[in-house]
Scaffold this motif. Sequence first.
Motif, mmCIF file in Angstrom:
data_model
loop_
_atom_site.group_PDB
_atom_site.id
_atom_site.type_symbol
_atom_site.label_atom_id
_atom_site.label_comp_id
_atom_site.label_asym_id
_atom_site.label_seq_id
_atom_site.Cartn_x
_atom_site.Cartn_y
_atom_site.Cartn_z
ATOM 1 N N LEU A 156 -7.117 11.945 -7.383
ATOM 2 C CA LEU A 156 -6.029 11.114 -6.863
ATOM 3 C C LEU A 156 -6.444 10.419 -5.563
ATOM 4 O O LEU A 156 -6.194 9.228 -5.368
ATOM 5 C CB LEU A 156 -4.778 11.971 -6.615
ATOM 6 N N GLY A 157 -7.070 11.184 -4.656
ATOM 7 C CA GLY A 157 -7.514 10.613 -3.390
ATOM 8 C C GLY A 157 -8.551 9.521 -3.593
ATOM 9 O O GLY A 157 -8.527 8.493 -2.900
ATOM 10 N N ALA A 158 -9.470 9.724 -4.564
ATOM 11 C CA ALA A 158 -10.486 8.707 -4.847
ATOM 12 C C ALA A 158 -9.842 7.427 -5.376
ATOM 13 O O ALA A 158 -10.268 6.314 -5.023
ATOM 14 C CB ALA A 158 -11.495 9.247 -5.853
ATOM 15 N N ASN A 159 -8.818 7.566 -6.209
ATOM 16 C CA ASN A 159 -8.113 6.388 -6.732
ATOM 17 C C ASN A 159 -7.433 5.610 -5.614
ATOM 18 O O ASN A 159 -7.454 4.373 -5.588
ATOM 19 C CB ASN A 159 -7.085 6.807 -7.785
ATOM 20 N N ILE A 160 -6.810 6.348 -4.671
ATOM 21 C CA ILE A 160 -6.154 5.681 -3.546
ATOM 22 C C ILE A 160 -7.198 4.974 -2.676
ATOM 23 O O ILE A 160 -7.003 3.832 -2.245
ATOM 24 C CB ILE A 160 -5.344 6.690 -2.714
ATOM 25 N N ALA A 161 -8.331 5.666 -2.424
ATOM 26 C CA ALA A 161 -9.393 5.070 -1.614
ATOM 27 C C ALA A 161 -9.962 3.825 -2.283
ATOM 28 O O ALA A 161 -10.239 2.818 -1.618
ATOM 29 C CB ALA A 161 -10.497 6.094 -1.364
ATOM 30 N N GLN A 162 -10.127 3.886 -3.603
ATOM 31 C CA GLN A 162 -10.655 2.739 -4.343
ATOM 32 C C GLN A 162 -9.695 1.558 -4.269
ATOM 33 O O GLN A 162 -10.109 0.405 -4.099
ATOM 34 C CB GLN A 162 -10.897 3.132 -5.797
ATOM 35 N N ALA A 163 -8.381 1.855 -4.380
ATOM 36 C CA ALA A 163 -7.381 0.785 -4.351
ATOM 37 C C ALA A 163 -7.316 0.099 -2.985
ATOM 38 O O ALA A 163 -6.928 -1.070 -2.896
ATOM 39 C CB ALA A 163 -6.010 1.349 -4.713
ATOM 40 N N ASP B 47 -3.128 -3.265 5.470
ATOM 41 C CA ASP B 47 -2.999 -3.258 4.008
ATOM 42 C C ASP B 47 -3.326 -1.885 3.434
ATOM 43 O O ASP B 47 -2.721 -1.433 2.458
ATOM 44 C CB ASP B 47 -3.901 -4.322 3.392
ATOM 45 N N LYS B 48 -4.316 -1.196 4.053
ATOM 46 C CA LYS B 48 -4.662 0.153 3.598
ATOM 47 C C LYS B 48 -3.485 1.103 3.792
ATOM 48 O O LYS B 48 -3.199 1.946 2.931
ATOM 49 C CB LYS B 48 -5.887 0.667 4.362
ATOM 50 N N LEU B 49 -2.790 0.946 4.906
ATOM 51 C CA LEU B 49 -1.593 1.748 5.157
ATOM 52 C C LEU B 49 -0.570 1.569 4.036
ATOM 53 O O LEU B 49 0.004 2.546 3.541
ATOM 54 C CB LEU B 49 -0.976 1.351 6.497
ATOM 55 N N ILE B 50 -0.351 0.330 3.619
ATOM 56 C CA ILE B 50 0.626 0.052 2.566
ATOM 57 C C ILE B 50 0.202 0.698 1.250
ATOM 58 O O ILE B 50 1.017 1.304 0.540
ATOM 59 C CB ILE B 50 0.814 -1.468 2.384
ATOM 60 N N VAL B 51 -1.083 0.593 0.907
ATOM 61 C CA VAL B 51 -1.582 1.192 -0.335
ATOM 62 C C VAL B 51 -1.390 2.706 -0.317
ATOM 63 O O VAL B 51 -0.899 3.306 -1.288
ATOM 64 C CB VAL B 51 -3.076 0.844 -0.540
ATOM 65 N N TYR B 52 -1.769 3.344 0.798
ATOM 66 C CA TYR B 52 -1.623 4.792 0.901
ATOM 67 C C TYR B 52 -0.151 5.192 0.825
ATOM 68 O O TYR B 52 0.214 6.130 0.103
ATOM 69 C CB TYR B 52 -2.246 5.298 2.209
ATOM 70 N N ALA B 53 0.706 4.492 1.577
ATOM 71 C CA ALA B 53 2.128 4.843 1.601
ATOM 72 C C ALA B 53 2.761 4.701 0.222
ATOM 73 O O ALA B 53 3.520 5.576 -0.215
ATOM 74 C CB ALA B 53 2.854 3.969 2.617
ATOM 75 N N ASP B 54 2.444 3.615 -0.474
ATOM 76 C CA ASP B 54 3.015 3.421 -1.818
ATOM 77 C C ASP B 54 2.502 4.476 -2.792
ATOM 78 O O ASP B 54 3.235 4.919 -3.694
ATOM 79 C CB ASP B 54 2.686 2.015 -2.331
ATOM 80 N N GLY B 55 1.253 4.909 -2.609
ATOM 81 C CA GLY B 55 0.723 5.996 -3.437
ATOM 82 C C GLY B 55 1.482 7.295 -3.207
ATOM 83 O O GLY B 55 1.778 8.038 -4.149
ATOM 84 N N TYR B 56 1.824 7.572 -1.961
ATOM 85 C CA TYR B 56 2.578 8.789 -1.648
ATOM 86 C C TYR B 56 3.999 8.733 -2.209
ATOM 87 O O TYR B 56 4.568 9.762 -2.586
ATOM 88 C CB TYR B 56 2.594 9.032 -0.140
ATOM 89 N N LYS B 57 4.557 7.515 -2.289
ATOM 90 C CA LYS B 57 5.885 7.368 -2.901
ATOM 91 C C LYS B 57 5.838 7.756 -4.378
ATOM 92 O O LYS B 57 6.751 8.439 -4.889
ATOM 93 C CB LYS B 57 6.374 5.934 -2.743
ATOM 94 N N GLN B 58 4.778 7.336 -5.085
ATOM 95 C CA GLN B 58 4.638 7.708 -6.489
ATOM 96 C C GLN B 58 4.518 9.222 -6.650
ATOM 97 O O GLN B 58 5.126 9.810 -7.550
ATOM 98 C CB GLN B 58 3.407 7.013 -7.083
ATOM 99 N N LEU B 59 3.768 9.859 -5.773
ATOM 100 C CA LEU B 59 3.634 11.320 -5.839
ATOM 101 C C LEU B 59 4.983 11.993 -5.583
ATOM 102 O O LEU B 59 5.294 13.020 -6.199
ATOM 103 C CB LEU B 59 2.599 11.805 -4.828
ATOM 104 N N ALA B 60 5.793 11.417 -4.695
ATOM 105 C CA ALA B 60 7.120 11.969 -4.421
ATOM 106 C C ALA B 60 7.985 11.938 -5.676
ATOM 107 O O ALA B 60 8.709 12.897 -5.982
ATOM 108 C CB ALA B 60 7.794 11.188 -3.289
ATOM 109 N N ILE B 61 7.909 10.840 -6.425
ATOM 110 C CA ILE B 61 8.706 10.714 -7.655
ATOM 111 C C ILE B 61 8.262 11.746 -8.689
ATOM 112 O O ILE B 61 9.090 12.423 -9.324
ATOM 113 C CB ILE B 61 8.590 9.282 -8.220
#
Length: 505
Positions: free
Chosen positions: A452-459, A467-481
């Motif tokens: 999961l972390g590698a996918n976020i880093a790749q994105a 922009d990296k902050l936005i990608v990481y934050a949106d990834g954490y929102k998906q994990l929350a769901i």
Amino acid sequence: MEQVPVSDLEQIQNFKGKYPRQLWYLFFSEMWERFSFYGMRGMLYFFMVHQLLMNKEEANLQYGATQAWVYAFTFIGGFFADKIFGFRRSLFWGGLLMIVGSIILAVDPKQFFFLGVSFTIVGTGFFKPNISSMVGKLYKDDDNRRDAGFSLFYAGVNLGAILGGYFCIAIGKREMFSTLIPEGLEWNVAFSLASVVMIISLLTFVRTQKSLGSIGLSPLTTVTKSKRQMLEWSTYLGSLVLVPIIMIMVSNTVYTDYFMYIIGPVSIIYLLYEMRGFSPSQNKKLFAALIFMLFSIVFWAFFEQSGGSLSDFAAENLNNSVLGFKLDPNGVNNSANSVFVVAFAALVGIVWLWLGKKKAEPNTVVKFGLAFLFLAGGFYLFYYTKFFADLQGVTSLNIFTLGWLVITFGELCLSPIGMSAMTKLSPQKTQAVIMGMWFLASAYGQYFAGLLGANIAQASANSSNFDKLIVYADGYKQLAIYALVAGVVLIVISPVVRKLMQEVK
């Protein structure tokens, strides 16, 4: 190293008060071992990126592989404890290997990184599941003080994690003691600190093990001395032979992939083989234990972003202020959860006892469901940090820390309760193996956390810090769901799992 028992098991289990005195000895031994482990864990990702100069995607995969091997080997360590060593000898041997690993890293962490880590992996496999199993042996099967005891033990785990998680990474980054440590030796000192506290852990256990009576002694009391020595020395040599093999597999994550495809099914097949000799009642309990293990994989895959993607997030996207105090954000990421565990673990244990007296305590399945709801809330707060970011993509360490507070209550509903449940649901014959499988489930969580972390880093590769902050934050929102859905499912199926558990609460 084994001592003549000074009290039998019944005398130990008939203790007065909330906690047996032996729990405190195991508490301190585990506390220092966890200082060493979490100190090492907190340094891995940062060291790989900033000292070994790996790219972030590769570092996430390496982190996930390393941690997966740490927890996967607990299954193997549990097996040899059950069949050959006993809990005590297994713990002692594992502690020695961990000391060797951290000394190797202290000498030259860049050149000997994977060798030192491999010794630590094998050592943790022998140490970790067996000290938890000994805690379970301090209680009778029907003792309702068991969950409170594991909660206190878990506080010891996290007291060590606070100290190791903050001090080691802060020393390595020269955020602490920089005037005392010559430049260029900061990582050597950080890794050497892990070895010193591991020595303290082992000495604590050796000096207090007599109080454990017959708990954890060798299972080979009925075989001849020569055969027993042959089996023990074969295990010593075999575990040393595994070190270079694991070194190759950890440094090449594709081999870890193959291992993870195999070890889970093999462990389940082995358990099914053992179940042939158990009653239908015992087998139902073991199926319930497997359900808890499967859900715990999901929990740890999210939770263990702490060592990978959240470590990167802390290094580059968080300010250094918590309630007005200047703190290293990586140190906070490594230790905030443990601070909150120490602060609230005993309280949560007391709440379970109080609810139990009122006959209102939620059962283990519902506690697991609540764990996922808290996990969802915490990751939503990680997502919510994006609304407080400046134009450079740096956001609030306060809100990030609040997210860890929420997640901590989830961990307290799952991890100590899960360890307690494994000891209650497993027959005597396979108790260390079941505890090892519980940690093996954690290994799969660690493995998936790396993916999961590698996918976020790749994105987020080649993005600006904002922009990296936005990608990481949106990834954490998906994990929350996803965590929210898992929690609801567990609560819905709780009546079915409760039937499998029978009298176990």
